[in-house]
Scaffold this motif. Structure first.
Motif, short mmCIF file in Angstrom:
data_model
loop_
_atom_site.label_atom_id
_atom_site.label_comp_id
_atom_site.label_asym_id
_atom_site.label_seq_id
_atom_site.Cartn_x
_atom_site.Cartn_y
_atom_site.Cartn_z
N ARG A 30 12.77 9.04 3.42
CA ARG A 30 11.50 8.87 3.18
C ARG A 30 11.08 10.02 1.77
O ARG A 30 11.79 10.73 1.39
CB ARG A 30 10.65 9.50 4.23
CG ARG A 30 10.98 10.83 4.59
CD ARG A 30 10.50 11.18 5.96
NE ARG A 30 10.92 12.17 6.61
CZ ARG A 30 12.30 12.71 7.12
NH1 ARG A 30 13.06 11.52 7.25
NH2 ARG A 30 12.59 13.71 7.77
N ALA A 31 9.73 9.96 1.43
CA ALA A 31 9.16 10.68 0.37
C ALA A 31 9.45 12.11 0.82
O ALA A 31 9.11 12.57 2.12
CB ALA A 31 7.94 10.20 -0.21
N GLN A 55 17.57 3.48 -1.34
CA GLN A 55 16.90 2.42 -1.38
C GLN A 55 15.54 2.73 -0.98
O GLN A 55 14.83 2.03 -1.65
CB GLN A 55 17.66 1.69 -0.36
CG GLN A 55 18.85 1.01 -0.64
CD GLN A 55 19.27 0.18 0.74
OE1 GLN A 55 18.81 0.44 1.89
NE2 GLN A 55 20.36 -0.53 0.51
N SER A 56 15.11 3.95 -0.62
CA SER A 56 13.52 4.28 -0.44
C SER A 56 12.84 4.40 -1.56
O SER A 56 11.72 4.49 -1.70
CB SER A 56 13.57 5.38 0.60
OG SER A 56 14.05 6.64 0.06
N GLY A 57 13.56 4.63 -2.71
CA GLY A 57 12.90 4.92 -4.08
C GLY A 57 11.98 3.62 -4.31
O GLY A 57 10.89 3.83 -5.02
N ALA A 58 12.23 2.31 -3.93
CA ALA A 58 11.49 1.42 -4.47
C ALA A 58 9.86 1.33 -3.32
O ALA A 58 9.19 0.66 -3.96
CB ALA A 58 12.18 -0.08 -3.81
N LEU A 59 9.96 2.07 -2.42
CA LEU A 59 8.88 2.30 -1.71
C LEU A 59 7.96 3.40 -2.05
O LEU A 59 6.76 3.54 -1.36
CB LEU A 59 9.36 2.29 0.03
CG LEU A 59 10.18 1.16 0.42
CD1 LEU A 59 10.56 1.31 1.78
CD2 LEU A 59 9.48 -0.07 0.12
N LEU A 60 8.46 4.35 -2.85
CA LEU A 60 7.52 5.62 -3.32
C LEU A 60 6.09 5.08 -3.78
O LEU A 60 5.96 4.22 -4.68
CB LEU A 60 8.37 6.38 -4.08
CG LEU A 60 9.67 7.12 -3.74
CD1 LEU A 60 10.12 7.75 -4.63
CD2 LEU A 60 9.41 8.04 -2.82
N ALA A 61 5.17 5.76 -3.29
CA ALA A 61 3.72 5.57 -3.61
C ALA A 61 3.16 7.06 -3.77
O ALA A 61 3.01 7.55 -2.71
CB ALA A 61 2.85 4.57 -2.79
N ARG A 63 3.99 5.62 -7.53
CA ARG A 63 5.40 5.81 -8.23
C ARG A 63 5.59 6.83 -9.33
O ARG A 63 4.50 7.15 -10.16
CB ARG A 63 5.39 4.61 -9.02
CG ARG A 63 5.08 3.18 -8.49
CD ARG A 63 6.32 2.59 -7.89
NE ARG A 63 7.20 2.33 -8.60
CZ ARG A 63 8.68 2.06 -8.24
NH1 ARG A 63 8.90 2.06 -7.03
NH2 ARG A 63 9.61 1.82 -8.89
N PRO A 64 6.94 7.33 -9.13
CA PRO A 64 7.04 8.39 -10.36
C PRO A 64 7.43 7.92 -11.51
O PRO A 64 7.40 6.57 -11.80
CB PRO A 64 8.50 9.08 -9.69
CG PRO A 64 8.97 7.85 -8.95
CD PRO A 64 7.86 7.13 -8.36
N ASP A 65 7.23 8.65 -12.64
CA ASP A 65 7.67 8.28 -13.92
C ASP A 65 9.24 7.37 -13.97
O ASP A 65 9.27 6.43 -14.74
CB ASP A 65 7.62 9.23 -15.00
CG ASP A 65 6.00 9.58 -15.13
OD1 ASP A 65 5.21 9.06 -15.37
OD2 ASP A 65 6.02 11.15 -15.08
N GLN A 66 10.05 8.02 -13.39
CA GLN A 66 11.64 7.30 -13.47
C GLN A 66 11.92 7.54 -12.05
O GLN A 66 11.93 8.29 -11.49
CB GLN A 66 12.38 8.26 -14.51
CG GLN A 66 11.78 8.30 -15.88
CD GLN A 66 12.05 6.73 -16.55
OE1 GLN A 66 12.92 5.94 -16.23
NE2 GLN A 66 11.16 6.36 -17.32
N ILE A 67 12.67 6.52 -11.56
CA ILE A 67 13.55 6.52 -10.74
C ILE A 67 14.78 6.32 -11.06
O ILE A 67 15.48 5.30 -11.53
CB ILE A 67 13.29 5.45 -9.34
CG1 ILE A 67 11.73 5.62 -9.10
CG2 ILE A 67 14.04 5.40 -8.46
CD1 ILE A 67 11.32 4.62 -7.93
N LEU A 68 15.82 7.15 -10.58
CA LEU A 68 17.32 7.10 -10.75
C LEU A 68 17.90 6.81 -9.56
O LEU A 68 17.86 7.57 -8.42
CB LEU A 68 17.83 8.50 -11.27
CG LEU A 68 17.14 8.98 -12.53
CD1 LEU A 68 17.75 10.46 -12.85
CD2 LEU A 68 17.21 8.02 -13.66
N ALA A 69 18.39 5.61 -9.46
CA ALA A 69 19.05 4.98 -8.32
C ALA A 69 20.33 5.64 -8.18
O ALA A 69 21.30 5.88 -8.78
CB ALA A 69 19.45 3.60 -8.36
N ALA A 70 20.38 6.44 -6.64
CA ALA A 70 21.77 6.79 -6.30
C ALA A 70 22.09 6.64 -4.98
O ALA A 70 21.73 7.38 -4.10
CB ALA A 70 21.48 8.53 -6.46
N PRO A 71 22.65 5.56 -4.76
CA PRO A 71 23.14 4.94 -3.22
C PRO A 71 24.04 5.92 -2.62
O PRO A 71 25.01 6.89 -3.31
CB PRO A 71 23.64 3.71 -3.71
CG PRO A 71 24.06 3.57 -5.07
CD PRO A 71 23.09 4.59 -5.71
#
Length: 119
Positions: A30-31, A55-61, A63-71
């Motif tokens: 979660r955030a 996976q939770s990065g897609a749900l952030l509100a 939105r940050p400037d950048q999301i770095l996916a790190a599964p």
């Protein structure tokens, strides 16, 4: 600097936030606490926000400037390792060091001197 986790401490640290600063944070299940306020304050200051997230990065509100996916794992029931997020974090540290190479080398030299002093 590492941000405080209590609301007052974080608010005090945000006083010094300026344009050109970068806030790097993590969001996995979660955030993080105070996330929305952190993003809003960074935007007001002109700072950049980067989230390292699964996976939770897609749900952030918001939105940050950048999301770095790190599964952390391919299977939700599997052990959630930090190998990928820490690799991403190490890559950022190395890149930042290379960007400010001369300043980084001076700080490392000073660190060596201080280590010798304290030993």
């Amino acid at each position: 600097h590492q941000l405080e986790t209590d609301p007052r401490g974080m608010a005090e640290q945000m006083l010094g936030l300026v344009q050109g600063d970068v806030i790097l944070s993590f969001a996995f299940r979660r955030a993080p606490r105070g996330y929305a306020a952190l993003i809003e304050t960074a935007r007001e200051a002109g700072a950049t926000t980067i989230m390292i997230s699964g996976q939770s990065g897609a749900l952030l509100a918001p939105r940050p400037d950048q999301i770095l996916a790190a599964p952390r794992s391919g299977d939700p029931d599997a052990f959630q390792t930090l190998t990928v997020p820490m690799t991403v974090c190490n890559a950022i540290v190395i890149a930042a060091g290379l960007t400010a190479k001369e300043e980084s080398l001076k700080k490392l030299e000073r660190l060596g001197q201080l280590i010798e002093r304290f030993e």
